[in-house]
Write a protein that holds these residues in place. Structure first.
Motif, short mmCIF file in Angstrom:
data_model
loop_
_atom_site.label_atom_id
_atom_site.label_comp_id
_atom_site.label_asym_id
_atom_site.label_seq_id
_atom_site.Cartn_x
_atom_site.Cartn_y
_atom_site.Cartn_z
N UNK A 293 0.84 -1.19 0.00
CA UNK A 293 0.00 0.00 0.00
C UNK A 293 0.87 1.24 0.00
N UNK A 294 0.28 2.36 -0.38
CA UNK A 294 1.02 3.60 -0.51
C UNK A 294 0.26 4.73 0.16
N UNK A 295 0.98 5.56 0.92
CA UNK A 295 0.47 6.83 1.40
C UNK A 295 1.25 7.94 0.69
N UNK A 296 0.53 8.87 0.10
CA UNK A 296 1.17 10.04 -0.50
C UNK A 296 0.90 11.26 0.37
N UNK A 297 1.96 12.00 0.71
CA UNK A 297 1.83 13.19 1.56
C UNK A 297 2.37 14.38 0.78
N UNK A 298 1.65 15.50 0.83
CA UNK A 298 2.04 16.65 0.02
C UNK A 298 1.23 17.87 0.44
N UNK A 299 1.58 19.03 -0.14
CA UNK A 299 0.90 20.30 0.12
C UNK A 299 0.64 21.01 -1.20
N UNK A 300 -0.43 21.82 -1.24
CA UNK A 300 -0.68 22.70 -2.36
C UNK A 300 -0.74 21.98 -3.69
N UNK A 301 -0.04 22.52 -4.69
CA UNK A 301 -0.03 21.92 -6.02
C UNK A 301 0.46 20.48 -5.97
N UNK A 302 1.47 20.21 -5.16
CA UNK A 302 1.98 18.85 -5.06
C UNK A 302 0.93 17.89 -4.49
N UNK A 334 -2.08 3.94 11.41
CA UNK A 334 -3.11 3.01 11.93
C UNK A 334 -2.70 1.55 11.82
N UNK A 335 -1.49 1.26 12.25
CA UNK A 335 -1.02 -0.12 12.24
C UNK A 335 -0.56 -0.62 10.88
N UNK A 336 -0.65 0.23 9.86
CA UNK A 336 -0.21 -0.17 8.53
C UNK A 336 1.30 0.04 8.38
N UNK A 361 9.95 7.48 11.54
CA UNK A 361 10.00 7.16 12.97
C UNK A 361 9.11 5.96 13.30
N UNK A 362 8.08 5.77 12.50
CA UNK A 362 7.18 4.63 12.71
C UNK A 362 7.65 3.38 11.97
N UNK A 363 8.79 3.47 11.30
CA UNK A 363 9.36 2.32 10.61
C UNK A 363 8.94 2.14 9.17
N UNK A 364 8.22 3.12 8.61
CA UNK A 364 7.77 3.01 7.22
C UNK A 364 8.90 3.35 6.26
N UNK A 365 8.87 2.74 5.10
CA UNK A 365 9.79 3.12 4.03
C UNK A 365 9.31 4.41 3.40
N UNK A 366 10.25 5.21 2.88
CA UNK A 366 9.89 6.51 2.32
C UNK A 366 10.53 6.71 0.96
N UNK A 367 9.82 7.44 0.12
CA UNK A 367 10.27 7.79 -1.22
C UNK A 367 9.96 9.26 -1.46
N UNK A 368 10.94 10.01 -1.91
CA UNK A 368 10.73 11.41 -2.28
C UNK A 368 10.50 11.51 -3.78
N UNK A 369 9.42 12.16 -4.17
CA UNK A 369 9.20 12.53 -5.57
C UNK A 369 9.41 14.03 -5.63
#
Length: 598
Positions: A293-302, A334-336, A361-369
């Motif tokens: 699964x994927x979570x995308x986090x961003x602001x504004x236009x992004x 949420x446990x994901x 900090x929660x142990x998730x992998x991260x990717x910057x676009x």
């Protein structure tokens, strides 16, 4: 947001004043309301003014501080205190022996200010920054040397900062960063310091990036970088892959218009080496396994690009959610254990960095676009996917949005493990040409002239066109200052229909001829029945044009890419509305290019 520049030259090199003013002019795109310089040439001379850099240049001509080998400068975007000469940076201590510039927010400044006042320090501004030179002054009076005093002051700060300081009768610049970018430029004539590379790209493309918690001391002959405990840190020079000409206007009236027209080239660069027309594959230089699964986090236009990206991921069978970065907390997981993707043009957006750090900090992998090689997001994330749009100077994002869309679409196809049909590959490869045809044939300028006096603008779309409608509204309000809102087309009847007026056009993005397109046409009929004019952005497949007052056309292509083409028309429409109104398109009021405070 705010812009920092610094320069220290070797003997016989350029006057710091000229270098700093040029650097500030190159950083004007970030957004600001005042500007200032501090020059050290035996004495410490500070000149600062509310308003644009031109006001500062006039003040420098009046004051005529003379040549100086070292100095720092700043463009301020107000957070603490209104725009004024007094609140402009640099700020000094009681005896005017040290000058400081600062980006970020010092969260404990009120406590520090009260403590310093109790010790007899007097303050001239409303800013949080002014505590820093007074802290340095206090440390100097206790017997500390300049570097120790600077470190002592920084150690007292809580919050985010990029700080630079110069001293009277001294030929060095001290700097430190925490959650706000700083980069050092290196050439044969001296050293540069800035919050962003464009400040000194006219002089050098060789850079050193400071990390959080690091300090730097620049002298005419050396750059010393160390950690919080004073231990030296060795860094390798990086080369910036663009030059000053890339950041020029190239004959266009505004950077924004130039960057809109650069999108065919930007998209070709984004796709180059990633989409193989012979093998019919998408290949990205990433290492990711078992992405559930994927979570995308961003602001504004992004954020709008992230909404688009989430839909492309879901189309490949990959669960995906989008979050406004400032609202992303540990409970969002949420446990994901998703892959968390931070979508950020600059790679320095404070809220997006905060969300990515929460995920890590929660142990998730991260990717910057991101568009910016060497940015904080690119360095802190496990991996980075660069959108390759090149420098974008206009505050309102254009080519970076389209490049984010395509980078995320390519990522979804790649992550979908080969679920790429020939039509998708062909559509991606022809997309830059389709964008060029929109740019060549658009009648957005004429349509804009028809509606320049409108009371409001409403944008609607479904599916892939919904994020584009949101972005179209954002772009228009950013640069024209006119009221604009974007909606999912189906939401019109749940409230927004009450706003329909004969002087408030509805811009409907309708591509394809599927059920979503047919339903959006029905929404257009609802609007028309209530007397509101309609501007249809369409590929002509849905016959929506027969219900529209004006039409902006795009070529037929795959549904996911038709939304990219529609966005080009909306960018042009927003630009020409703002141009007709005489707005400062590249530097809209109250806004900044890189938002480095939360």
């Amino acid at each position: 947001m705010c812009g920092i520049v610094g320069y220290i030259g070797r003997e016989g090199q350029e006057d710091a004043r000229d270098v700093l003013v040029g650097g500030l002019e190159n950083l004007e795109y970030r957004g600001y309301d005042s500007a200032g310089l501090a020059l050290s040439n035996g004495d410490l001379t500070v000149v600062k003014r509310e308003g644009e850099v031109t006001e500062l240049v006039s003040a420098l001509e009046e004051n005529n501080p003379g040549a100086a080998p070292v100095g720092i400068g700043h463009t301020r975007w107000s957070t603490h205190g209104e725009p004024s000469d007094a609140n402009a940076h640099p700020h000094t201590d009681c005896s005017d022996d040290v000058a400081v510039v600062h980006n970020g927010i010092i969260e404990n400044y009120e406590q520090l200010k009260a403590e310093l006042r109790a010790d007899g320090h007097q303050f001239e501004s409303e800013t949080d920054t002014e505590v820093v030179p007074h802290l340095i002054e206090a440390a100097l009076k206790r017997g500390a040397d300049r570097e120790s005093a600077f470190r002592s002051a920084v150690d007292r700060l809580e919050g985010s900062y990029a700080i630079a300081a110069v001293f009277e009768d001294a030929d060095d610049v001290f700097a430190a960063r925490q959650d706000s970018p700083l980069v050092i430029g290196v050439d044969e004539g001296g050293y540069y310091l800035a919050s962003d590379v464009p400040a000194f790209i006219d002089h050098t493309d060789q850079v050193l990036y400071l990390e959080d918690g690091e300090f730097a001391r620049l002298t005419p002959e050396t750059v010393g970088i160390s950690d919080a405990d004073g231990r030296p840190i060795e860094k390798s020079l990086a080369t910036v892959e663009w030059d000053a000409e890339d950041a020029g206007k190239s004959g266009y009236d505004h950077y924004m218009l130039k960057e809109i027209h650069e999108q065919p080239r930007a998209l070709r660069k984004c796709l180059r080496g990633r989409v193989d027309g012979i093998e019919r594959t998408v290949d990205l230089d990433l290492e990711l396994d078992d992405v559930g699964g994927v979570h995308l986090v961003a602001c504004g236009t992004s954020y709008h690009a992230a909404l688009y990206g989430a839909q492309t991921l879901r189309s490949q069978g990959i669960p995906a959610q989008t979050f406004v970065a400032s609202e992303y907390t540990r409970s969002s997981l949420a446990g994901q254990s998703p892959l968390v993707i931070g979508v950020t043009q600059s790679g320095e957006t404070a809220d997006t960095l905060g969300a990515l750090r929460t995920a890590r900090a929660a142990g998730a992998r991260t990717l910057a676009v991101t568009n910016t090689v060497g940015s904080t997001a690119a360095r802190e994330c496990d991996q980075a996917l660069y959108v390759r749009a090149g420098p974008e100077i206009g505050v309102a994002a254009t080519k970076t949005f389209a490049s984010q869309q395509i980078a995320l679409h390519a990522f979804a196809l790649w992550l979908g493990e080969g679920m790429v049909d020939s039509d998708q590959i062909d559509a991606l490869r022809t997309l830059p040409d389709h964008v060029q045809s929109v740019l060549d044939d658009s009648n957005a300028r004429n349509v804009a002239r028809e509606y320049v006096d409108a009371s409001a603008f409403f944008f609607i779309g479904r599916g892939y066109n919904h994020p584009v409608a949101l972005e179209g509204a954002l772009k228009l309000k950013e640069i024209s200052y006119e009221h604009a809102e974007g909606f999912a087309a189906g939401e019109l009847k749940h409230g927004p229909l009450a706003l329909m007026e004969d002087d408030a056009p509805v811009i409907a993005v309708v591509t394809g001829d599927d059920e979503r397109a047919r339903k959006t046409v029905s929404n257009v009929k609802e609007v028309q029945a209530r007397g509101a004019p309609v501007i249809a952005v369409t590929d002509g497949r849905s016959d929506v044009e027969q219900y529209a007052n004006h039409v902006l056309t795009v070529p037929e292509t795959e549904p996911v890419l038709a939304a990219v083409l529609a966005n080009i028309q909306l960018q042009l429409f927003a630009y020409w509305i703002a141009a007709e109104l005489g707005r400062p398109i590249d530097k809209p009021r109250h806004l900044a290019k890189s938002v480095t405070v939360e």
